[in-house]
Design a protein around this motif. Sequence first.
Motif, PDB file in Angstrom:
ATOM      1  N   ASN A   1      -6.887  43.897  20.172  1.00  0.00           N
ATOM      2  CA  ASN A   1      -7.682  43.738  21.392  1.00  0.00           C
ATOM      3  C   ASN A   1      -9.017  43.067  21.114  1.00  0.00           C
ATOM      4  N   GLN A   2      -9.613  43.435  19.961  1.00  0.00           N
ATOM      5  CA  GLN A   2     -10.893  42.804  19.619  1.00  0.00           C
ATOM      6  C   GLN A   2     -10.712  41.305  19.406  1.00  0.00           C
ATOM      7  N   TRP A   3      -9.634  40.942  18.700  1.00  0.00           N
ATOM      8  CA  TRP A   3      -9.391  39.514  18.448  1.00  0.00           C
ATOM      9  C   TRP A   3      -9.131  38.754  19.741  1.00  0.00           C
ATOM     10  N   GLN A   4      -8.357  39.372  20.646  1.00  0.00           N
ATOM     11  CA  GLN A   4      -8.086  38.727  21.925  1.00  0.00           C
ATOM     12  C   GLN A   4      -9.387  38.472  22.684  1.00  0.00           C
ATOM     13  N   SER A   5     -10.280  39.471  22.622  1.00  0.00           N
ATOM     14  CA  SER A   5     -11.568  39.316  23.301  1.00  0.00           C
ATOM     15  C   SER A   5     -12.388  38.205  22.660  1.00  0.00           C
ATOM     16  N   GLU A   6     -12.395  38.164  21.315  1.00  0.00           N
ATOM     17  CA  GLU A   6     -13.145  37.112  20.620  1.00  0.00           C
ATOM     18  C   GLU A   6     -12.569  35.737  20.915  1.00  0.00           C
ATOM     19  N   PHE A   7     -11.241  35.656  21.015  1.00  0.00           N
ATOM     20  CA  PHE A   7     -10.616  34.359  21.294  1.00  0.00           C
ATOM     21  C   PHE A   7     -10.927  33.913  22.718  1.00  0.00           C
ATOM     22  N   ALA A   8     -10.938  34.852  23.659  1.00  0.00           N
ATOM     23  CA  ALA A   8     -11.283  34.502  25.039  1.00  0.00           C
ATOM     24  C   ALA A   8     -12.708  33.974  25.120  1.00  0.00           C
ATOM     25  N   ASP A   9     -13.603  34.616  24.346  1.00  0.00           N
ATOM     26  CA  ASP A   9     -14.988  34.143  24.318  1.00  0.00           C
ATOM     27  C   ASP A   9     -15.072  32.749  23.717  1.00  0.00           C
ATOM     28  N   ALA A  10     -14.275  32.495  22.663  1.00  0.00           N
ATOM     29  CA  ALA A  10     -14.248  31.157  22.059  1.00  0.00           C
ATOM     30  C   ALA A  10     -13.737  30.122  23.045  1.00  0.00           C
ATOM     31  N   THR A  11     -12.746  30.507  23.832  1.00  0.00           N
ATOM     32  CA  THR A  11     -12.212  29.582  24.834  1.00  0.00           C
ATOM     33  C   THR A  11     -13.268  29.214  25.865  1.00  0.00           C
ATOM     34  N   ARG A  12     -14.053  30.231  26.300  1.00  0.00           N
ATOM     35  CA  ARG A  12     -15.103  29.950  27.272  1.00  0.00           C
ATOM     36  C   ARG A  12     -16.154  29.016  26.683  1.00  0.00           C
ATOM     37  N   ARG A  13     -16.531  29.222  25.419  1.00  0.00           N
ATOM     38  CA  ARG A  13     -17.512  28.345  24.789  1.00  0.00           C
ATOM     39  C   ARG A  13     -16.961  26.924  24.638  1.00  0.00           C
ATOM     40  N   ASP A  14     -15.660  26.848  24.275  1.00  0.00           N
ATOM     41  CA  ASP A  14     -15.028  25.522  24.165  1.00  0.00           C
ATOM     42  C   ASP A  14     -15.062  24.789  25.491  1.00  0.00           C
ATOM     43  N   HIS A  15     -14.778  25.528  26.557  1.00  0.00           N
ATOM     44  CA  HIS A  15     -14.762  24.901  27.884  1.00  0.00           C
ATOM     45  C   HIS A  15     -16.127  24.299  28.208  1.00  0.00           C
ATOM     46  N   LYS A  16     -17.180  25.079  27.952  1.00  0.00           N
ATOM     47  CA  LYS A  16     -18.525  24.592  28.244  1.00  0.00           C
ATOM     48  C   LYS A  16     -18.866  23.382  27.390  1.00  0.00           C
ATOM     49  N   GLU A  17     -18.545  23.448  26.078  1.00  0.00           N
ATOM     50  CA  GLU A  17     -18.853  22.335  25.184  1.00  0.00           C
ATOM     51  C   GLU A  17     -18.026  21.099  25.547  1.00  0.00           C
ATOM     52  N   GLU A  18     -16.762  21.344  25.945  1.00  0.00           N
ATOM     53  CA  GLU A  18     -15.899  20.217  26.310  1.00  0.00           C
ATOM     54  C   GLU A  18     -16.441  19.492  27.542  1.00  0.00           C
ATOM     55  N   ILE A  19     -16.892  20.281  28.522  1.00  0.00           N
ATOM     56  CA  ILE A  19     -17.454  19.682  29.727  1.00  0.00           C
ATOM     57  C   ILE A  19     -18.647  18.802  29.374  1.00  0.00           C
ATOM     58  N   MET A  20     -19.550  19.338  28.550  1.00  0.00           N
ATOM     59  CA  MET A  20     -20.743  18.584  28.189  1.00  0.00           C
ATOM     60  C   MET A  20     -20.391  17.350  27.369  1.00  0.00           C
ATOM     61  N   TYR A  21     -19.428  17.495  26.465  1.00  0.00           N
ATOM     62  CA  TYR A  21     -19.038  16.364  25.611  1.00  0.00           C
ATOM     63  C   TYR A  21     -18.377  15.258  26.430  1.00  0.00           C
ATOM     64  N   LEU A  22     -17.442  15.665  27.280  1.00  0.00           N
ATOM     65  CA  LEU A  22     -16.685  14.670  28.030  1.00  0.00           C
ATOM     66  C   LEU A  22     -17.506  14.023  29.127  1.00  0.00           C
ATOM     67  N   SER A  23     -18.519  14.730  29.629  1.00  0.00           N
ATOM     68  CA  SER A  23     -19.329  14.157  30.691  1.00  0.00           C
ATOM     69  C   SER A  23     -20.342  13.156  30.151  1.00  0.00           C
ATOM     70  N   ASP A  24     -20.445  13.049  28.833  1.00  0.00           N
ATOM     71  CA  ASP A  24     -21.306  12.038  28.205  1.00  0.00           C
ATOM     72  C   ASP A  24     -20.481  10.775  28.030  1.00  0.00           C
ATOM     73  N   ILE A  25     -20.766   9.748  28.828  1.00  0.00           N
ATOM     74  CA  ILE A  25     -19.931   8.551  28.851  1.00  0.00           C
ATOM     75  C   ILE A  25     -19.935   7.827  27.510  1.00  0.00           C
ATOM     76  N   ARG A  26     -20.918   8.139  26.641  1.00  0.00           N
ATOM     77  CA  ARG A  26     -20.955   7.476  25.345  1.00  0.00           C
ATOM     78  C   ARG A  26     -19.730   7.808  24.501  1.00  0.00           C
ATOM     79  N   HIS A  27     -19.080   8.938  24.824  1.00  0.00           N
ATOM     80  CA  HIS A  27     -17.909   9.336  24.056  1.00  0.00           C
ATOM     81  C   HIS A  27     -16.612   8.796  24.657  1.00  0.00           C
ATOM     82  N   GLY A  28     -16.705   8.033  25.726  1.00  0.00           N
ATOM     83  CA  GLY A  28     -15.512   7.599  26.449  1.00  0.00           C
ATOM     84  C   GLY A  28     -14.511   6.865  25.587  1.00  0.00           C
TER      85      GLY A  28
END
Length: 478
Positions: free
Chosen positions: A125-152
Amino acid sequence: MASGPGGKDPWFAFAKSVVLLTGNVTSIRVLQPATQGLVALVTLCEQVIVYRNETRQLCIRCGHLLEAVLQYQPSPSDTLEAAYDDVGSCITNVWQRIQEDIEHSKVAIQDCFNRFHLATAANHNQWQSEFADATRRDHKEEIMYLSDIRHGQKIANEMMEVYEEQLLDKLNDEPEQKQHIGLSKNLFEIQSAAKVLLPNLHLVSGEITDIDERAIVGTSAMDILRGRYLHSQVVAIKVVRAVEGDERTRRRFDREVGIWQKIHDLDKGKYILPFYGWSLAEDKRPYMVSPWQENGTALAYVKNNDAQVDYREMILNITRGIHVLHCLMDPPVLHGDIRAANILIDTEGNPLIADFGLSKLVEDVTNTPFTESTGVGNIYRWLAPEVYSGNVLLSSDVYSFAMTILELLTHSAPFVEIKHSPEVVVAVANGRNPKRPTDARVVERGLDDGLWSLMMECWNRLPDARPEIVEVLERLGG
């Protein structure tokens, strides 16, 4: 193995512990593949840009698995080597598959834990919780990365297939205008580089913006406006009049988009102008989206660039486009309205067949016969005689194509000597074909005996007697 939130940098603490762990198990030969795989995973995580936190969490979980098996005291003891082998294979396979399927890797690791009872429910259960938190952080970082047109361009080169559907999903996740624009432009980079259409052609995520308030041109059935696709490309928006986007209309469009996808998969936009998708306007009228072509229609282009046009090559490329529809598609696709007005010219002067199947689609959603819905009385000049009675065939396209050749070479509509279109219908019904032009310039453009003979065969009153497009292509030298 340090991986919790207590340290200044849990990831680098973990990476350091992997080095120490590797030194501790060098004497256990069967675990060497596992340690090598774990080191490879750490290296891989350093190269990951998107989904970095999820990937690191998988890597940390593999480290916990390796630690657990080192403390494993099985009964009977002869299962120890089997556990070592299983763990080694698991970590190695995770390393091999992590770039393809994170979810599959999560399941594989947990199965290995469960097989030898190496983890408690609390650990899981602890690992599942940690992985869910990692997924949320990935989502935020992905949004910021992809919204930067320099990386297109980087995305276009490295992730065009893997992330296209995920990128589309994110259009709905982030309403902020700046990020929406960045995501849209990156999507367009991917689409252009891979020469693919979006996974979902029902455009409901703000893909179309900057739509003109007034139509540029229209018929009795459609209005044509300009807009912008994915904040990048100017597009033509064809709005169907006098119909609302009810469930029947939606189902009809959804059937059509499968054909649009297949044609683009075959053609890649070389000879046929793609449909980017469809949606509903604010007033609920359905519309279709295609790239805008500044050079306009084929007839306008040849009139404006007569001296520079290679007419035989243009005719040949139009034939190749029809060949895609009739011969490469299974089942074949009937265009239904071939004429110069439905052939657009790209920036390099190449013809693109537009609006394939549109006549039938508009007829279906408006419940109006095609010859009435176009609002163009002169359309009869291109139509095969069987079309007047509603019998539209592949050979009807061949007939219309020959009329289009005549139109392009003469810069005039077929039967130019007949003033009124109803008289054309009567003339065709009586077996009359267009007169052969004798103007020297028309001959210079390519109207020789061979081409005229082929056109006459395409105008045979009997549909079955006309050559198929594959024969037309061969005789034109294609």
